[in-house]
Enzyme design. Sequence first.
Site, short mmCIF file in Angstrom:
data_model
loop_
_atom_site.label_atom_id
_atom_site.label_comp_id
_atom_site.label_asym_id
_atom_site.label_seq_id
_atom_site.Cartn_x
_atom_site.Cartn_y
_atom_site.Cartn_z
N VAL A 89 7.15 -0.97 3.92
CA VAL A 89 8.12 -0.70 4.62
C VAL A 89 9.32 -0.29 3.83
O VAL A 89 9.53 -1.11 2.96
CB VAL A 89 8.38 -1.91 5.47
N TYR A 129 -0.07 -12.37 4.37
CA TYR A 129 -1.12 -11.77 5.47
C TYR A 129 -1.92 -12.85 6.29
O TYR A 129 -2.82 -12.51 7.11
CB TYR A 129 -2.17 -10.82 4.78
N PHE A 417 -7.52 -1.77 -4.34
CA PHE A 417 -7.38 -0.69 -3.78
C PHE A 417 -6.11 -0.44 -2.80
O PHE A 417 -5.66 -1.75 -2.46
CB PHE A 417 -8.74 -0.43 -2.60
#
Length: 417
Positions: A89, A129, A417
């Site tokens: 963000v 998370y 990744f």
Amino acid sequence: MDQTRLRTEEYEFGVPDSWDRFADVVARAYGGYDAAPAYRAVVAEVFEPKRSLFVRRDGRPCATLALYSFDMGVPGGRRPIAGLGYITVDPTHRRRGLMRGMIQRTLAGLHERGEEPVAALHTTEPAIYGRFGFGGATRAVHLEIPRHARELTISQLEPLLPVRVAEPAECVAHIARIHDGEPDRHPGTFHRDDAWTRRALSDLPERRGGAGRMLCMLAEDSDEGGRPRGYALYALTARWVDSYPRYDVHVREVFAEDSLAYASVWRALLDIDLAGTVIADRPVDDPILALLADPRSAVPVVRDQLYTRVVDLERALPQRGYAAEIDLVLDLIDPDCPWNHGRWRLRTGADGASCARTASPAELSLSARELGAVYLGGTSLVQLAAAGRVIEHRAGAVRAAARAFRHDPAPFCPMVF
């Protein structure tokens, strides 16, 4: 959910129109470091724009989420897993629910379209998370093996295979073939197609952090054919102590088809001339910890790695394998994915597993974060219960479930990744 909509209604959520604009937002979020064009090209090759999210306000991009399609190892075999990356963000648009909005849209979309029932991500900030239902599923042990601790207990593996050093570009086919067996051995490791293999072998000078170029070791059959059975990717950083060379050997990957090839590669890595310390991140139960005669001197440090999230429980639990038969009622707390919330009966056996809603009393209660943590088989339900993160309603249910979910060897995801 309503609060998130109110806070994000002035933003436009859609798919990115180009990798370059997507990458520009990512670069701002990570401090304005511009990636070299060659590195952008490598990353752009694995990018899946039609699956990813791009947020704009007044036509200007301000947030990103990349979504990848992986064939990843889970207990029982390879399964489709959705990989999330580049969740960023813009600094001037934080605290407005954009990250939550992107993640919720991604999870809901996977469920509604019947796509991957499990999502996974790496995180720069682990505390973030868990609130979205992602649990720490794999761990790595960081090793720094000094010169005086290089003795290996390999007497039963002698004689070792011959090892040669080569340029990675000469070994691409061998590397891809050997690595492709890993998802069947280690949950968390995913199949690398040609594009992902090129990314794994990317070695741009500006991204070496002062090290020399990447090299490859191949452990080969001693017969005339010399078929490679194991490899290592590594690089050396020059370091001198009191006028003596004490180079750091940074090991990026070590994979092998069997224990003899694995020990042969490690013996060669530890015997590199000029080396002072061999540095590597390995699975927590990696054979090198048993091969070292003095593992204490390597100062092993365990670190979190891949985080996973069960997106669609009804499909996710039956698709994995289990180490023991079980008949268990789970009460899952999952407000972000309400289709998962509630009680489920999980049954496993010789014919596979099934998972269906039930009105029976719960035997275990846990949140989506804990279910994500144990999904790949590397986190103990017993440990989570001892921490108060799993509640047992029937005596013995925690240990029975822990035996069923556990996988040996431990899961590992060597590539970010």
